[in-house]
Design a protein around this motif. Structure first.
Motif, PDB file in Angstrom:
ATOM      1  N   ARG A 122       2.116  -4.408 -11.936  1.00 13.88           N
ATOM      2  CA  ARG A 122       3.530  -4.035 -10.930  1.00 13.88           C
ATOM      3  C   ARG A 122       4.046  -5.711 -10.584  1.00 13.88           C
ATOM      4  O   ARG A 122       5.453  -5.104 -10.239  1.00 13.88           O
ATOM      5  CB  ARG A 122       2.384  -4.077  -9.388  1.00 13.88           C
ATOM      6  N   PRO A 177       0.722  -0.993  -0.136  1.00 16.22           N
ATOM      7  CA  PRO A 177      -0.055  -0.145  -0.178  1.00 16.22           C
ATOM      8  C   PRO A 177       0.733   1.321  -0.177  1.00 16.22           C
ATOM      9  O   PRO A 177       2.115   1.684   0.209  1.00 16.22           O
ATOM     10  CB  PRO A 177      -0.795  -0.512   1.582  1.00 16.22           C
ATOM     11  N   ASP A 215      -3.529   3.914  -0.596  1.00 20.34           N
ATOM     12  CA  ASP A 215      -3.385   3.356  -2.540  1.00 20.34           C
ATOM     13  C   ASP A 215      -3.468   1.523  -2.304  1.00 20.34           C
ATOM     14  O   ASP A 215      -2.599   1.147  -1.851  1.00 20.34           O
ATOM     15  CB  ASP A 215      -2.631   3.929  -3.696  1.00 20.34           C
ATOM     16  N   LEU A 216      -3.965   0.842  -1.985  1.00 20.59           N
ATOM     17  CA  LEU A 216      -3.707  -0.302  -1.734  1.00 20.59           C
ATOM     18  C   LEU A 216      -3.878  -1.407  -2.922  1.00 20.59           C
ATOM     19  O   LEU A 216      -5.414  -1.699  -2.971  1.00 20.59           O
ATOM     20  CB  LEU A 216      -5.393  -0.998  -0.550  1.00 20.59           C
ATOM     21  N   PRO A 217      -3.395  -1.795  -3.909  1.00 24.68           N
ATOM     22  CA  PRO A 217      -3.123  -2.153  -4.816  1.00 24.68           C
ATOM     23  C   PRO A 217      -3.617  -4.009  -4.550  1.00 24.68           C
ATOM     24  O   PRO A 217      -3.070  -4.760  -4.028  1.00 24.68           O
ATOM     25  CB  PRO A 217      -1.563  -2.685  -5.339  1.00 24.68           C
ATOM     26  N   ILE A 218      -4.998  -4.038  -5.257  1.00 23.38           N
ATOM     27  CA  ILE A 218      -5.623  -5.881  -5.738  1.00 23.38           C
ATOM     28  C   ILE A 218      -5.652  -6.817  -6.531  1.00 23.38           C
ATOM     29  O   ILE A 218      -4.946  -7.741  -6.370  1.00 23.38           O
ATOM     30  CB  ILE A 218      -7.261  -5.278  -4.930  1.00 23.38           C
ATOM     31  N   PHE A 219      -5.994  -5.815  -7.562  1.00 25.86           N
ATOM     32  CA  PHE A 219      -5.530  -6.540  -9.363  1.00 25.86           C
ATOM     33  C   PHE A 219      -5.379  -5.003  -9.839  1.00 25.86           C
ATOM     34  O   PHE A 219      -6.406  -4.652 -10.373  1.00 25.86           O
ATOM     35  CB  PHE A 219      -7.204  -6.997  -9.363  1.00 25.86           C
ATOM     36  N   ASP A 220      -4.325  -5.703 -10.325  1.00 19.05           N
ATOM     37  CA  ASP A 220      -4.028  -4.554 -11.572  1.00 19.05           C
ATOM     38  C   ASP A 220      -3.746  -5.020 -12.973  1.00 19.05           C
ATOM     39  O   ASP A 220      -2.757  -5.045 -13.934  1.00 19.05           O
ATOM     40  CB  ASP A 220      -2.807  -3.591 -11.238  1.00 19.05           C
TER      41      ASP A 220
END
Length: 487
Positions: free
Chosen positions: A353, A311, A344-349
């Motif tokens: 990344r 995050p 900003d929490l990466p979940i599905f990109d």
């Protein structure tokens, strides 16, 4: 009011705590071990334990004071070196930008808002003024710190790249300066040959006029005259071109008083040209240092890419005054403040990344391969020069004996021709062989001079004027990004 001050104090304490935790984590990997597979010693030279000639400044290594002055002019005016210095200045500012990203950005703001709400149907105006911190990233995972480290390593790489440019420039200037001398020696040899051929032509013409010989020897000697005349014109062109090449390297027209006015017999007063220990090459060659810094920068970029998996926490805050009456804006009771984090929490990109991490890891492998290749190339260049120097004196001695033999053959063939014992074709063949041998001797002498210059350059010499002068230091750029001096 007391409660407000208490809340402000807690908010300030929270901010300080967050800043203190910034960059406490680093995901930058260790620098991978290089395996350039280089020899433990140079191939063509026994190690005598002497210090490398690269430790000498160029004013100590080169013997001619005029050449030293020409090199000094080149270091002041060469455009490639100037561009390299400007690149250092550019990366210095880039580093300052990335380092500033670790600090909060504070800005002043003011606004006037005219609005109407359901609870307040009559339009009213709100005035505000204050200071604010905008989207300051709390670097818990070391992303910003890694980017700063990458920029710093890039700065170091650029600085050592400039040093590599200087080393190459010093060697190129010395070789171009010596090349003028050898071009003039070849011109002198061609003029002497033309004079001898003209005399032979005059002799053949007299013999033809009185009927002693046919027209064939006359035309053969005429061919030799015109060939020699063409060589003279060619070497005049080469002298001019060599001067133009030197002027380009220096960045201005070199005064005639600084050009060689006689044959360059030796370029240095050193009796022994020691290469030192192979380990010294890794320290003295700036291109190897530059490749190492690029490798370190690639590792820092991996750390920044990995930190993006976690995050991103940013902090915003403001403090100031707000009032519906402009005259009451700065009065007691109008003070307002706010502070709050955002995440900003990466979940599905779609794997973006992780793909960036893979790219950074591949970049590091490329940088490692480039570093190993740079080391191998450096050792190959030194070994090539040492291989040349191992046999150059024997080659020159053999060529000198060849010149003596061909000149003697030429003299004998002329005498036999004048006595009517041989035809003129024998004289022509002997003269061409003698001329070619003289040219070969000049070429070997130039190769000997160039090898002395090339050895100094490939070992990393030329960064300082004298050995007592401080070597170029690679320091972190100044916090204020002080402008780099560019000559």
């Amino acid at each position: 009011m007391t409660m407000m001050n208490s809340m402000i104090g807690r908010g300030f304490a929270l901010t300080v705590l967050a800043v203190s935790l910034t960059a406490c984590q680093s995901m930058k990997p260790a620098v991978p071990a290089a395996e350039p597979n280089i020899p433990a010693e140079y191939m063509a030279l026994a190690q005598d334990g002497s210090q490398s000639i690269a430790s000498q400044g160029y004013r100590e290594y080169f013997a001619d004071e005029r050449l030293e002055q020409v090199i000094a002019l080149a270091l002041e005016n060469n455009r490639d070196l100037r561009t390299a210095a400007l690149n250092i200045e550019k990366t210095q500012y880039q580093y300052q930008i990335t380092r500033n990203n670790q600090l909060p950005t504070v800005g002043a703001s003011g606004s006037v808002t005219r609005q109407e709400t359901a609870t307040a149907p009559d339009p009213y105006t709100t005035y505000s003024a204050g200071l604010g911190v905008t989207a300051y990233e709390l670097d818990f995972w070391g992303r910003v710190a890694s980017l700063k480290d990458a920029a710093l390593e890039s700065y170091f790489a650029t600085q050592t790249a400039r040093d590599a440019t200087q080393v190459a420039l010093v060697g190129q200037v010395a070789q171009a300066w010596a090349a003028i001398s050898f071009a003039e020696q070849n011109l002198k040899l061609a003029e002497q040959t033309l004079k001898a051929q003209q005399e032979s032509y005059n002799l053949n013409k007299r013999r033809f006029d009185v009927g002693l010989d046919s027209e064939i020897p006359l035309r053969q000697s005429q061919i030799s005259v015109e060939t020699a005349r063409g060589d003279v014109a060619g070497y005049k062109t080469e002298v001019a071109q060599q001067k133009n090449a030197l002027n380009l390297l220096v960045g201005q027209t070199v005064p005639d008083g600084l050009l060689p006015d006689k044959a360059v017999v030796h370029i240095t007063d050193n009796q022994v040209l020691s290469a030192g220990l192979p380990s010294e090459l890794l320290v003295n060659r700036p291109d190897i240092k530059s490749a190492e810094y690029q490798l370190r920068a690639a590792g820092a970029n991996i750390g920044a890419a990995k930190a993006r998996l976690f995050p991103t926490i940013s902090l915003t805050g403001s403090a100031g005054y707000a009032s519906t009456d402009l005259s009451d804006l700065f009065k007691s009771g109008s003070f307002v403040w706010s502070v709050g984090p955002s995440i900003d929490l990466p979940i599905f990109d779609y794997g973006t990344r992780r793909a960036n991490i893979k790219i950074s890891e591949v970049d590091q492998k490329i940088a490692l391969s480039d570093y190993e290749s740079t080391v191998q190339t450096a050792f190959r260049e030194v070994n090539d020069v040492l291989a040349t120097r191992a046999n150059i004196e024997d080659r020159i001695a053999a060529q000198r004996r060849l010149v003596e033999a061909t000149n003697k053959t030429y003299q004998l063939s002329q005498a036999r021709y004048r006595a009517g014992l041989d035809n003129y074709l024998t004289v022509l063949d002997a003269q061409r062989t003698a001329y070619s041998a003289e040219q070969g001797l000049l070429a070997l002498r130039q190769a000997n001079i160039n090898s002395q210059i090339e050895l100094y350059k490939t070992l990393g010499g030329g960064l300082t004027e004298t050995s007592t002068q401080a070597s170029t230091q690679v320091d972190a750029p100044n916090a204020d990004a002080t402008q780099t001096t560019v000559n």
